[in-house]
Design a protein around this motif. Structure first.
Motif, mmCIF file in Angstrom:
data_model
loop_
_atom_site.group_PDB
_atom_site.id
_atom_site.type_symbol
_atom_site.label_atom_id
_atom_site.label_comp_id
_atom_site.label_asym_id
_atom_site.label_seq_id
_atom_site.Cartn_x
_atom_site.Cartn_y
_atom_site.Cartn_z
ATOM 1 N N VAL A 31 49.646 36.917 49.020
ATOM 2 C CA VAL A 31 48.813 36.368 50.094
ATOM 3 C C VAL A 31 47.375 36.873 50.033
ATOM 4 O O VAL A 31 46.497 36.324 50.705
ATOM 5 C CB VAL A 31 49.418 36.608 51.494
ATOM 6 C CG1 VAL A 31 50.754 35.903 51.623
ATOM 7 C CG2 VAL A 31 49.549 38.090 51.802
ATOM 8 N N THR A 32 47.122 37.917 49.244
ATOM 9 C CA THR A 32 45.736 38.365 49.103
ATOM 10 C C THR A 32 45.113 37.863 47.801
ATOM 11 O O THR A 32 43.991 38.235 47.454
ATOM 12 C CB THR A 32 45.644 39.909 49.136
ATOM 13 O OG1 THR A 32 46.523 40.441 48.141
ATOM 14 C CG2 THR A 32 46.025 40.441 50.505
ATOM 15 N N GLY A 33 45.830 37.039 47.085
ATOM 16 C CA GLY A 33 45.270 36.456 45.862
ATOM 17 C C GLY A 33 45.109 37.452 44.729
ATOM 18 O O GLY A 33 44.318 37.243 43.818
ATOM 19 N N THR A 34 45.866 38.529 44.768
ATOM 20 C CA THR A 34 45.736 39.537 43.705
ATOM 21 C C THR A 34 46.937 39.524 42.763
ATOM 22 O O THR A 34 47.133 40.455 41.989
ATOM 23 C CB THR A 34 45.537 40.939 44.305
ATOM 24 O OG1 THR A 34 46.555 41.178 45.277
ATOM 25 C CG2 THR A 34 44.184 41.048 44.970
ATOM 26 N N ALA A 35 47.742 38.497 42.859
ATOM 27 C CA ALA A 35 48.800 38.267 41.860
ATOM 28 C C ALA A 35 48.296 37.119 40.986
ATOM 29 O O ALA A 35 48.426 35.967 41.342
ATOM 30 C CB ALA A 35 50.106 37.875 42.552
ATOM 31 N N PRO A 36 47.659 37.433 39.864
ATOM 32 C CA PRO A 36 46.979 36.376 39.111
ATOM 33 C C PRO A 36 47.952 35.394 38.455
ATOM 34 O O PRO A 36 48.940 35.805 37.853
ATOM 35 C CB PRO A 36 46.203 37.139 38.024
ATOM 36 C CG PRO A 36 46.502 38.572 38.215
ATOM 37 C CD PRO A 36 47.554 38.735 39.253
ATOM 38 N N TYR A 37 47.655 34.129 38.606
ATOM 39 C CA TYR A 37 48.371 33.091 37.864
ATOM 40 C C TYR A 37 47.713 32.930 36.494
ATOM 41 O O TYR A 37 46.675 33.524 36.206
ATOM 42 C CB TYR A 37 48.378 31.788 38.667
ATOM 43 C CG TYR A 37 49.195 31.903 39.926
ATOM 44 C CD1 TYR A 37 50.575 32.050 39.848
ATOM 45 C CD2 TYR A 37 48.605 31.912 41.179
ATOM 46 C CE1 TYR A 37 51.350 32.183 40.992
ATOM 47 C CE2 TYR A 37 49.371 32.041 42.332
ATOM 48 C CZ TYR A 37 50.744 32.177 42.229
ATOM 49 O OH TYR A 37 51.510 32.317 43.360
ATOM 50 N N ALA A 38 48.330 32.111 35.660
ATOM 51 C CA ALA A 38 47.934 32.094 34.244
ATOM 52 C C ALA A 38 46.450 31.791 34.056
ATOM 53 O O ALA A 38 45.796 32.348 33.171
ATOM 54 C CB ALA A 38 48.789 31.079 33.493
ATOM 55 N N TRP A 39 45.897 30.919 34.874
ATOM 56 C CA TRP A 39 44.488 30.557 34.720
ATOM 57 C C TRP A 39 43.565 31.665 35.207
ATOM 58 O O TRP A 39 42.369 31.658 34.941
ATOM 59 C CB TRP A 39 44.211 29.258 35.493
ATOM 60 C CG TRP A 39 42.832 28.720 35.333
ATOM 61 C CD1 TRP A 39 41.792 28.808 36.222
ATOM 62 C CD2 TRP A 39 42.304 28.007 34.200
ATOM 63 N NE1 TRP A 39 40.674 28.193 35.731
ATOM 64 C CE2 TRP A 39 40.963 27.690 34.490
ATOM 65 C CE3 TRP A 39 42.848 27.600 32.973
ATOM 66 C CZ2 TRP A 39 40.149 26.987 33.593
ATOM 67 C CZ3 TRP A 39 42.039 26.899 32.094
ATOM 68 C CH2 TRP A 39 40.712 26.605 32.412
ATOM 69 N N GLU A 40 44.132 32.617 35.959
ATOM 70 C CA GLU A 40 43.298 33.594 36.658
ATOM 71 C C GLU A 40 43.183 34.938 35.949
ATOM 72 O O GLU A 40 42.764 35.926 36.546
ATOM 73 C CB GLU A 40 43.850 33.812 38.076
ATOM 74 C CG GLU A 40 43.833 32.533 38.879
ATOM 75 C CD GLU A 40 44.588 32.624 40.194
ATOM 76 O OE1 GLU A 40 44.251 31.881 41.113
ATOM 77 O OE2 GLU A 40 45.529 33.446 40.289
ATOM 78 N N TRP A 41 43.579 34.986 34.677
ATOM 79 C CA TRP A 41 43.392 36.244 33.934
ATOM 80 C C TRP A 41 41.932 36.308 33.488
ATOM 81 O O TRP A 41 41.580 35.882 32.415
ATOM 82 C CB TRP A 41 44.333 36.307 32.737
ATOM 83 C CG TRP A 41 45.776 36.369 33.134
ATOM 84 C CD1 TRP A 41 46.702 35.383 32.988
ATOM 85 C CD2 TRP A 41 46.458 37.461 33.760
ATOM 86 N NE1 TRP A 41 47.913 35.788 33.486
ATOM 87 C CE2 TRP A 41 47.793 37.060 33.958
ATOM 88 C CE3 TRP A 41 46.074 38.743 34.175
ATOM 89 C CZ2 TRP A 41 48.752 37.885 34.560
ATOM 90 C CZ3 TRP A 41 47.028 39.556 34.753
ATOM 91 C CH2 TRP A 41 48.342 39.135 34.944
ATOM 92 N N HIS A 42 41.092 36.845 34.346
ATOM 93 C CA HIS A 42 39.656 36.823 34.073
ATOM 94 C C HIS A 42 39.186 38.041 33.285
ATOM 95 O O HIS A 42 38.169 37.994 32.619
ATOM 96 C CB HIS A 42 38.881 36.727 35.396
ATOM 97 C CG HIS A 42 39.235 35.508 36.183
ATOM 98 N ND1 HIS A 42 39.192 34.225 35.665
ATOM 99 C CD2 HIS A 42 39.668 35.373 37.460
ATOM 100 C CE1 HIS A 42 39.572 33.357 36.589
ATOM 101 N NE2 HIS A 42 39.871 34.030 37.678
#
Ligand code: MOS
Length: 732
Positions: A31-42
């Motif tokens: 819920v805090t957006g800190t579990a990155p999905y595949a596109w979100e490995w920045h």
């Protein structure tokens, strides 16, 4: 650890942590957006380039020219990958069509190129400049039209028969012979397929969104023709799968090839409108069911034959499997036929087989119960079996279908149902109730894990198991905490990495039971190692409250540690208990609907599922699985359908704007009840699967409720208002 006899008492039975409705331990990150999905490995790679796929505009034929000149010269473009320059490619075991097509085209939206550029926008713009000429060939796109050419698939070369169906059916007092259809469906996971690939020399790392780490890794190795050991696959967070991410797909393969070509990391996401035709889908079915009963309504003859289609080499939808086990009856027949179709690849979608199978069977049962003058709950109870009907020496390990149905009827207020359809009016609405049995087999597959007792007294668990939104992190932590006598907060779970032991993965609703059993096995080994370090007899040692007890002797868990952590690894392997015992999960689904008598609008008002699915490891995450599945069942009943363009051979409504699924406003009161079904035959944790069971039977229960409300019997899903309209005016 070999699991080849029913489990006795073990530490999990204490249920100090297991069996409790703990919040998901990954919830805060989600819920805090800190579990990155595949596109979100920045931050995992630098100088990342972006790939955009180009897909076939025809369903079948050949590419006669593929001109990348304009795309190559567009701003920011680094490479255009095609079958010509990608290097030699094999094909994964689990893939039917090749993931990078050309010059042969096997299906619409098959990937034929990947444009790689400095930015996503540049890649997308350049992709539109790739010029492709095709030579189109005629294909088969219409399942109904292809039926005459359908043949028995290798999985079901012979129809299965017990007794003499034809004679029994001919002599039956009450009979039903009806055909039901289910449409092609798309998984429509919220997170699109996406991958980040980078190479260090000949070592490939892929961060992707995939339910089955080892399948993905093995098929990537096969396709790229490199050793599996050179590939690391990571997929720790997944935004839904439903079977659509069981396999290596084009995003991962093309990212790997693109990254190899430009010697830089490459990220690829499949655009939403490409997913339905580029990836897999649940194939449509046409199912003929024949049922015969004696005058009292006892089934004497049951036949279920299902037709589905697929690309050459593809698999059938095994829609008959529940019909072999759900009801008694001496004379039985099941068969599958597979037609060659040139539509995109059909494959597993949540509870493949049982989902469309029960959509048909459980309407048929409703129909014949009515013919026999029996309440549909009573009809099912009358026809219950505690053994495999084709092999009476083989009992079910646990089978509480009758309890599911009785409990459900009681809790739902089934006795208030009017058995005569079309009788209840509330203003402009017709209301009714329907029910169906739920059934899904309990599948078992080996699963491994590694555990470490750390110097600070915490426990680390590592397994390549995935969490596709299901709660794997939490139930694995609960299992490990139970085994070592730790509070949940002291367990750290790491998932979805091919450098960890191979698990069963998230598929076929086996993930929870098999992955926690693998963790159990590793923890048994760790307990032995700890006991030995402390000089305790392993068999008499208990772990509780972060302490270790053996008779009069006590120690802190951390006393076992001196210089380094203590580690253990094992895997659960299942023997032949599933041959001795049929292992399945059961449900009773109860539905109330209202149908608008002028417009045919259908509103589901109440849904209840009563499930018997082994030990429930976490009632909260299990309930979430079931209500999600019930929601999917509502979508399948009323909305979901990939519309086939039978001339051009593709799914027309291939985005979320036109492929309808339920929204919150469609979902009424949902209630889930779990029966106590601790099953020692299933595994040491005595659990079974529940994530797919929740879907099995729901759609038929809705169809049956619509019939009860309106008197209109539809045998073709989805049941949309237009399909009721023509029949409704008579009901005014
Ligand atoms: Mo399931 S269709 O095996 O994700």
């Amino acid at each position: 650890m070999k699991f080849d006899k029913p489990a006795g008492q073990n530490p999990v039975d204490r249920l100090l942590v297991v069996g409790h409705p703990h919040d998901r331990i990954d919830g805060k990150r989600k819920v805090t957006g800190t579990a990155p999905y595949a596109w979100e490995w920045h931050d995992e790679a630098t100088k990342v380039a972006y790939g955009y796929i180009v897909t076939s505009a025809i369903a079948k034929g050949r590419i006669t020219s593929l001109d990348t000149h304009n795309a190559d010269n567009a701003p920011g473009v680094l490479a255009v990958v095609t079958a010509q320059n990608a290097g030699p490619l094999g094909k994964g075991e689990q893939n039917t069509a090749t993931l990078l097509g050309g010059p042969e085209i096997e299906h619409y939206h098959q990937a034929i190129a990947l444009v790689v550029a400095e930015t996503f926008e540049q890649a997308r713009a350049a992709a539109s400049l790739v010029q492709v000429q095709y030579e189109q060939q005629a294909g088969e796109y219409d399942l109904a039209a292809a039926i005459p050419n359908a043949t028995a698939p290798p999985e079901y070369e012979e129809d299965k028969t017990t007794g003499d169906f034809a004679s029994a059916f001919a002599g039956a007092a009450i009979t039903l012979d009806a055909t039901y259809t289910t449409p092609d469906q798309s998984h429509m996971a919220m997170e699109p397929h996406a991958s980040l690939a980078f190479w260090h020399g000949d070592q490939l790392t892929i961060r992707t969104s995939n339910q089955m780490i080892d399948w993905c890794r093995s098929d990537l190795a096969k396709t790229l023709k490199i050793p599996k050991e050179k590939i690391r696959v990571l997929s720790p967070w997944i935004g839904g799968g439903f079977g659509g991410k069981l396999f290596l797909r084009s995003d991962a393969l093309l990212a790997a090839i693109g990254a190899r070509m430009i010697q830089r990391p490459v990220k690829v996401m499949l655009p939403r409108p490409v997913i339905a035709n580029n990836t897999t889908h649940r194939p449509a079915t046409i199912q003929r069911i024949r049922l015969g009963t004696d005058i009292e309504g006892r089934i004497c003859a049951i036949s279920h034959k299902s037709y589905s289609g697929n690309l050459p080499g593809g698999t059938p939808e095994i829609a008959v499997q529940q019909s072999e086990l759900l009801y008694a009856g001496a004379h039985r027949h099941t068969g599958l036929r597979l037609a060659k179709l040139d539509l995109p690849e059909g494959n597993a979608m949540r509870a493949p087989g049982e989902t469309p199978g029960l959509m048909a069977l459980e309407i048929a049962i409703d129909e014949i119960a009515e013919k026999a003058g029996l309440d549909p709950v009573e009809f099912r109870i009358l026809n219950d079996t505690q053994v495999d009907p084709a092999n009476p020496n083989r009992p079910f390990s646990r089978r509480q279908l009758v309890e599911c149905l009785r409990t459900g009827a009681d809790r739902f207020g089934w006795s208030k149902r009017n058995a005569r359809p079309g009788q209840n009016k509330e203003g402009e609405w017709l209301t009714g109730m329907g029910m169906a049995a739920g059934f899904r087999n309990n599948l078992l597959t080996p699963s491994g894990a590694r555990v470490h007792l750390e110097l600070d007294g915490t426990l680390t668990v590592e397994t390549d198991m995935t969490d596709i939104g299901t709660g794997s992190y939490t139930i694995i932590a609960q299992t490990a905490a139970e085994m070592l006598g730790l509070p949940l907060e002291k367990v750290n779970v790491h998932l979805g990495d091919s450098s960890f032991p191979i698990s069963g993965g998230s598929g076929g609703q086996w993930g929870a039971n098999t992955s926690t059993s693998g963790v159990y096995a590793a923890c048994v080994k760790l307990r032995e190692a700890i006991a030995k370090k402390l000089g305790f007899a392993p068999d008499d040692t208990e772990f509780t409250g972060e302490k270790v007890h053996c008779g009069e002797r006590h120690a802190r868990l951390t006393d076992a540690l001196n210089n380094g952590r203590i580690s253990a690894q094992d895997q659960i392997e299942f023997g032949d208990l599933d041959e001795q015992f049929q292992q399945s999960t059961f449900a009773g689904h109860f539905i109330e609907v209202a149908v608008h008598r002028m417009t045919g609008e259908i509103r589901v008002r109440r849904m209840l599922a009563v499930c018997a699915a082994g030990r429930i490891l976490n009632p909260k995450t299990a309930r979430s699985q079931v209500i999600g599945a019930m929601t999917m069942g509502l979508g399948a009943a009323l909305m979901e359908e990939l519309l086939v363009d039978t001339r051009q051979g593709y799914f027309v409504n291939h985005d979320m704007a036109s492929y309808e699924i339920p929204v919150h406003a469609d979902i009424p009161l949902q209630e889930v009840i779990f029966l106590d079904d601790t099953d020692p035959v299933s595994s040491p944790v005595k659990a079974k699967g529940v994530g797919e069971l929740g879907l099995c039977g729901v759609s038929a229960a809705i169809a049956n409720a619509i019939y009860n409300a309106t008197g209109v019997r539809r045998r073709d899903y989805p049941i949309t208002p237009d399909k009721l309209l023509c029949a409704l005016p008579d009901r005014l």
